[in-house]
Design an enzyme around this catalytic site. Structure first.
Site, mmCIF file in Angstrom:
data_model
loop_
_atom_site.group_PDB
_atom_site.id
_atom_site.type_symbol
_atom_site.label_atom_id
_atom_site.label_comp_id
_atom_site.label_asym_id
_atom_site.label_seq_id
_atom_site.Cartn_x
_atom_site.Cartn_y
_atom_site.Cartn_z
ATOM 1 N N SER A 113 12.064 -0.493 19.308
ATOM 2 C CA SER A 113 13.297 -1.187 18.913
ATOM 3 C C SER A 113 13.879 -1.977 20.070
ATOM 4 C CB SER A 113 14.352 -0.150 18.499
ATOM 5 O OG SER A 113 13.902 0.603 17.405
ATOM 6 N N HIS A 145 7.586 -5.585 15.553
ATOM 7 C CA HIS A 145 8.789 -4.806 15.249
ATOM 8 C C HIS A 145 9.124 -4.902 13.765
ATOM 9 C CE1 HIS A 145 13.352 -4.120 15.580
ATOM 10 N NE2 HIS A 145 12.726 -2.949 15.639
ATOM 11 N N GLU A 171 9.207 -8.824 13.441
ATOM 12 C CA GLU A 171 9.376 -9.627 14.660
ATOM 13 C C GLU A 171 8.089 -9.502 15.464
ATOM 14 O OE1 GLU A 171 12.921 -7.721 16.252
ATOM 15 O OE2 GLU A 171 14.153 -9.410 15.610
ATOM 16 N N ASN A 179 17.874 -6.598 16.664
ATOM 17 C CA ASN A 179 18.554 -5.472 17.326
ATOM 18 C C ASN A 179 19.529 -5.917 18.405
ATOM 19 O OD1 ASN A 179 17.381 -3.633 15.688
ATOM 20 N ND2 ASN A 179 15.951 -2.836 17.193
HETATM 21 C C1 LIG Z 1 16.776 -0.121 14.763
HETATM 22 C C2 LIG Z 1 15.445 -0.628 14.319
HETATM 23 O O1 LIG Z 1 14.660 -0.970 15.464
HETATM 24 C C3 LIG Z 1 15.509 -1.870 13.442
HETATM 25 C C4 LIG Z 1 15.910 -1.543 12.033
HETATM 26 O O2 LIG Z 1 15.109 -1.162 11.219
HETATM 27 S S1 LIG Z 1 17.563 -1.717 11.690
HETATM 28 C C5 LIG Z 1 17.655 -1.297 9.981
HETATM 29 C C6 LIG Z 1 17.257 -2.447 9.093
HETATM 30 N N1 LIG Z 1 17.417 -2.047 7.693
HETATM 31 C C7 LIG Z 1 18.573 -2.212 7.031
HETATM 32 O O3 LIG Z 1 19.513 -2.826 7.505
HETATM 33 C C8 LIG Z 1 18.592 -1.584 5.664
HETATM 34 C C9 LIG Z 1 19.880 -1.888 4.955
HETATM 35 N N2 LIG Z 1 19.865 -1.215 3.637
HETATM 36 C C10 LIG Z 1 19.210 -1.737 2.573
HETATM 37 O O4 LIG Z 1 18.604 -2.783 2.603
HETATM 38 C C11 LIG Z 1 19.281 -0.951 1.280
HETATM 39 O O5 LIG Z 1 20.387 -0.046 1.352
HETATM 40 C C12 LIG Z 1 17.989 -0.133 1.024
HETATM 41 C C13 LIG Z 1 16.830 -1.076 0.683
HETATM 42 C C14 LIG Z 1 17.658 0.732 2.228
HETATM 43 C C15 LIG Z 1 18.201 0.794 -0.166
HETATM 44 O O6 LIG Z 1 18.589 0.016 -1.273
HETATM 45 P P1 LIG Z 1 19.865 0.441 -2.127
HETATM 46 O O7 LIG Z 1 19.978 -0.444 -3.263
HETATM 47 O O8 LIG Z 1 20.986 0.528 -1.169
HETATM 48 O O9 LIG Z 1 19.571 1.894 -2.600
HETATM 49 P P2 LIG Z 1 18.382 2.519 -3.422
HETATM 50 O O10 LIG Z 1 18.813 2.665 -4.825
HETATM 51 O O11 LIG Z 1 17.976 3.695 -2.617
HETATM 52 O O12 LIG Z 1 17.134 1.493 -3.425
HETATM 53 C C16 LIG Z 1 17.111 0.433 -4.343
HETATM 54 C C17 LIG Z 1 15.672 0.200 -4.691
HETATM 55 O O13 LIG Z 1 14.969 -0.177 -3.519
HETATM 56 C C18 LIG Z 1 13.676 0.430 -3.510
HETATM 57 N N3 LIG Z 1 13.557 1.296 -2.337
HETATM 58 C C19 LIG Z 1 14.551 1.720 -1.550
HETATM 59 N N4 LIG Z 1 14.063 2.435 -0.547
HETATM 60 C C20 LIG Z 1 12.711 2.478 -0.725
HETATM 61 C C21 LIG Z 1 11.625 3.056 -0.015
HETATM 62 N N5 LIG Z 1 11.831 3.740 1.123
HETATM 63 N N6 LIG Z 1 10.367 2.898 -0.488
HETATM 64 C C22 LIG Z 1 10.153 2.210 -1.618
HETATM 65 N N7 LIG Z 1 11.124 1.628 -2.333
HETATM 66 C C23 LIG Z 1 12.386 1.767 -1.882
HETATM 67 C C24 LIG Z 1 13.538 1.239 -4.751
HETATM 68 O O14 LIG Z 1 12.889 0.480 -5.744
HETATM 69 C C25 LIG Z 1 14.985 1.478 -5.156
HETATM 70 O O15 LIG Z 1 15.034 1.609 -6.528
HETATM 71 P P3 LIG Z 1 14.781 3.116 -7.109
HETATM 72 O O16 LIG Z 1 15.807 4.006 -6.470
HETATM 73 O O17 LIG Z 1 14.960 2.962 -8.567
HETATM 74 O O18 LIG Z 1 13.381 3.480 -6.724
HETATM 75 N N1 LIG Z 2 14.165 4.216 12.814
HETATM 76 C C1 LIG Z 2 14.240 2.908 12.673
HETATM 77 O O1 LIG Z 2 15.046 2.363 11.878
HETATM 78 C C2 LIG Z 2 13.324 2.032 13.486
HETATM 79 C C3 LIG Z 2 13.109 0.711 13.095
HETATM 80 C C4 LIG Z 2 12.249 -0.095 13.845
HETATM 81 C C5 LIG Z 2 11.622 0.414 14.967
HETATM 82 N N2 LIG Z 2 11.829 1.713 15.328
HETATM 83 C C6 LIG Z 2 11.082 2.228 16.481
HETATM 84 O O2 LIG Z 2 9.903 2.879 16.002
HETATM 85 C C7 LIG Z 2 9.573 3.999 16.823
HETATM 86 C C8 LIG Z 2 9.563 5.252 15.972
HETATM 87 O O3 LIG Z 2 10.830 5.411 15.411
HETATM 88 P P1 LIG Z 2 11.026 6.374 14.121
HETATM 89 O O4 LIG Z 2 12.388 6.142 13.600
HETATM 90 O O5 LIG Z 2 9.865 6.228 13.224
HETATM 91 O O6 LIG Z 2 10.983 7.820 14.839
HETATM 92 P P2 LIG Z 2 10.612 9.217 14.180
HETATM 93 O O7 LIG Z 2 11.251 10.235 15.061
HETATM 94 O O8 LIG Z 2 10.920 9.205 12.725
HETATM 95 O O9 LIG Z 2 9.025 9.272 14.320
HETATM 96 C C9 LIG Z 2 8.395 9.344 15.573
HETATM 97 C C10 LIG Z 2 7.080 10.067 15.317
HETATM 98 O O10 LIG Z 2 6.265 9.948 16.483
HETATM 99 C C11 LIG Z 2 5.611 11.188 16.665
HETATM 100 N N3 LIG Z 2 5.205 11.254 18.072
HETATM 101 C C12 LIG Z 2 5.999 11.375 19.162
HETATM 102 N N4 LIG Z 2 5.246 11.374 20.284
HETATM 103 C C13 LIG Z 2 3.956 11.239 19.879
HETATM 104 C C14 LIG Z 2 2.710 11.163 20.555
HETATM 105 N N5 LIG Z 2 2.658 11.227 21.887
HETATM 106 N N6 LIG Z 2 1.587 11.001 19.833
HETATM 107 C C15 LIG Z 2 1.649 10.936 18.476
HETATM 108 N N7 LIG Z 2 2.796 10.993 17.766
HETATM 109 C C16 LIG Z 2 3.922 11.151 18.475
HETATM 110 C C17 LIG Z 2 6.636 12.243 16.278
HETATM 111 O O11 LIG Z 2 5.989 13.470 15.972
HETATM 112 C C18 LIG Z 2 7.278 11.580 15.061
HETATM 113 O O12 LIG Z 2 6.634 11.936 13.859
HETATM 114 C C19 LIG Z 2 10.604 4.009 17.939
HETATM 115 O O13 LIG Z 2 10.092 3.284 19.025
HETATM 116 C C20 LIG Z 2 11.782 3.269 17.307
HETATM 117 O O14 LIG Z 2 12.618 2.658 18.281
HETATM 118 C C21 LIG Z 2 12.663 2.546 14.621
#
Ligand SMILES: C[C@H](O)CC(=O)SCCNC(=O)CCNC(=O)[C@H](O)C(C)(C)COP(=O)(O)OP(=O)(O)OC[C@H]1O[C@@H](n2cnc3c(N)ncnc32)[C@H](O)[C@@H]1OP(=O)(O)O
Ligand SMILES: NC(=O)c1ccc[n+]([C@@H]2O[C@H](COP(=O)([O-])OP(=O)(O)OC[C@H]3O[C@@H](n4cnc5c(N)ncnc54)[C@H](O)[C@@H]3O)[C@@H](O)[C@H]2O)c1
Length: 311
Positions: free
Chosen positions: A144, A165, A177, A215
């Site tokens: 991330s 990413h 990304e 991010n």
């Molecule tokens: C920090 C990291 O490095 C970077 C990141 O990842 S930052 C995070 C980025 N992501 C976001 O910002 C997510 C924001 N949230 C969302 O887009 C939405 O809330 C969400 C898609 C997660 C869920 O959708 P939402 O309408 O709120 O709720 P929900 O009813 O659970 O889902 C709607 C539909 O999406 C689909 N869906 C949701 N999650 C799913 C999953 N994990 N797998 C498959 N389908 C999924 C399903 O079809 C679901 O319908 P269903 O419940 O009838 O199966």
């Molecule tokens: N959580 C998010 O929304 C998100 C989104 C994008 C990117 N990321 C990045 O992805 C990576 C994983 O995040 P996450 O949320 O999936 O974490 P998580 O804690 O859900 O999963 C991490 C997994 O890695 C495994 N693990 C740790 N050390 C290991 C090793 N040495 N060998 C094999 N497996 C090992 C752990 O057992 C665990 O199952 C991080 O770098 C995070 O910053 C997270």
């Protein structure tokens, strides 16, 4: 002479590899993100090995994939239970698992790492894999926030290293990304972009800057919400409601932090505040650190800013 032949043969094998799309993907880490990456790679026709530390964790990863595929299948095939079952079965058949990361990287086109957001752990992993993987194999991190160059420098294949990413939940979020470091070869970058497209994602090109694009904007926003809560300006629930109804976000910042994982969010801030101590928006939060210290990681542990029913 032998060295020249090795370099020449690598260039040859790498260039011939460029023309061949990435078919086999090894995903290291079967957690929130790794399981999602494995799922989408398999659902888009790639052969996948998913690696984690224990068979128990991998069983949970596969169960999570199965459940998510069930939701996707319902949307794809409405009331056709048979079609849904064969879709899920076919995708699952493309995913094998292994607890031995080195063995799982011996014959693969791409290794995507999605393990804990810790630089030393990521570096140790890639150093071990570098010696085992074939010359043409590309390495990518799903980190991330960590500098790709700091991860890549643990290997001797920085020309075949980039960032991939994905966003959570991977089956739903359309973006990936693609991050290049100065050493990333054009062939490698092209293959990573093509893989993103093959996984039905929209790709954006990123430099190796803190948080890449999303991010860098999203995590400071989430942390500003935590600081708003710490100051007592508003409740978490009202801040979430305000951002969903006032800014049209699908989740408010606290719902999102619980979804991403408070542990991962903390690890991001730990890294940024250490590397950039003078940047205010990268400052750590005592409240976030307290919740993580109490084992409250969000949805994954059943409690973060909110409490969740154990599914
Ligand atoms: C920090 C990291 O490095 C970077 C990141 O990842 S930052 C995070 C980025 N992501 C976001 O910002 C997510 C924001 N949230 C969302 O887009 C939405 O809330 C969400 C898609 C997660 C869920 O959708 P939402 O309408 O709120 O709720 P929900 O009813 O659970 O889902 C709607 C539909 O999406 C689909 N869906 C949701 N999650 C799913 C999953 N994990 N797998 C498959 N389908 C999924 C399903 O079809 C679901 O319908 P269903 O419940 O009838 O199966
Ligand atoms: N959580 C998010 O929304 C998100 C989104 C994008 C990117 N990321 C990045 O992805 C990576 C994983 O995040 P996450 O949320 O999936 O974490 P998580 O804690 O859900 O999963 C991490 C997994 O890695 C495994 N693990 C740790 N050390 C290991 C090793 N040495 N060998 C094999 N497996 C090992 C752990 O057992 C665990 O199952 C991080 O770098 C995070 O910053 C997270």
């Amino acid at each position: 002479m032998a060295h020249v032949c090795k370099v020449f043969s690598r260039r040859l094998s790498t260039s011939t590899a460029v023309r061949s799309a990435i078919k086999h993907v090894t995903v290291i880490g079967g957690g929130l993100m790794g399981s999602g990456i494995a799922q989408v790679a398999a659902a888009t026709g790639h052969d996948v090995i998913m690696v984690d530390q224990t068979d128990d964790i991998l069983a949970k990863s596969k169960a999570a994939i199965q459940k998510s595929l069930g939701r996707v299948a319902k949307k794809k095939y409405a009331d056709d239970g048979e079609a849904q079952a064969s879709f899920v079965g076919e995708v699952m058949s493309r995913i094998s698992t292994n607890t031995d990361a080195v063995a799982a990287c011996g014959k693969t086109d791409l290794v995507v790492e999605a393990i804990v957001e810790n630089l030393d752990v990521k570096r140790r992993l890639f150093t071990a894999l570098d010696a085992a993987a074939e010359e043409h194999t590309i390495f990518a991190s799903n980190t991330s926030s960590l500098p790709i160059k700091d991860i890549a420098s643990a290997t001797k294949r920085q020309d075949r290293f980039g960032g991939l990413h994905f966003f959570n939940p991977v089956p739903m979020m359309k973006l990936v990304e693609v991050v290049k470091i100065p050493e990333t070869s054009n062939e490698t970058f092209e293959r990573l972009v093509n893989l993103g497209k093959a996984m039905e994602k929209t790709t954006v090109e990123c430099k190796d800057t803190p948080g890449f694009i999303v991010n860098r904007l999203l995590v400071p926003y989430m942390m500003e919400a935590v600081r708003m809560l710490e100051r007592g300006d508003a409740s978490a629930r009202d801040i979430d409601t305000a951002m969903k109804l006032g800014a049209g976000y699908p989740m408010g910042p606290f719902e999102l932090a619980d979804y991403v994982g408070l542990d991962t969010t903390k690890f991001i801030m730990d890294g940024w505040s250490q590397k950039y101590p003078d940047i205010e928006i990268f400052r750590k939060s005592d409240l976030l650190n307290k919740l993580v210290a109490e084992g409250k990681f969000g949805r994954k542990t059943g409690e973060g800013f909110y409490k969740y029913d154990k599914k």
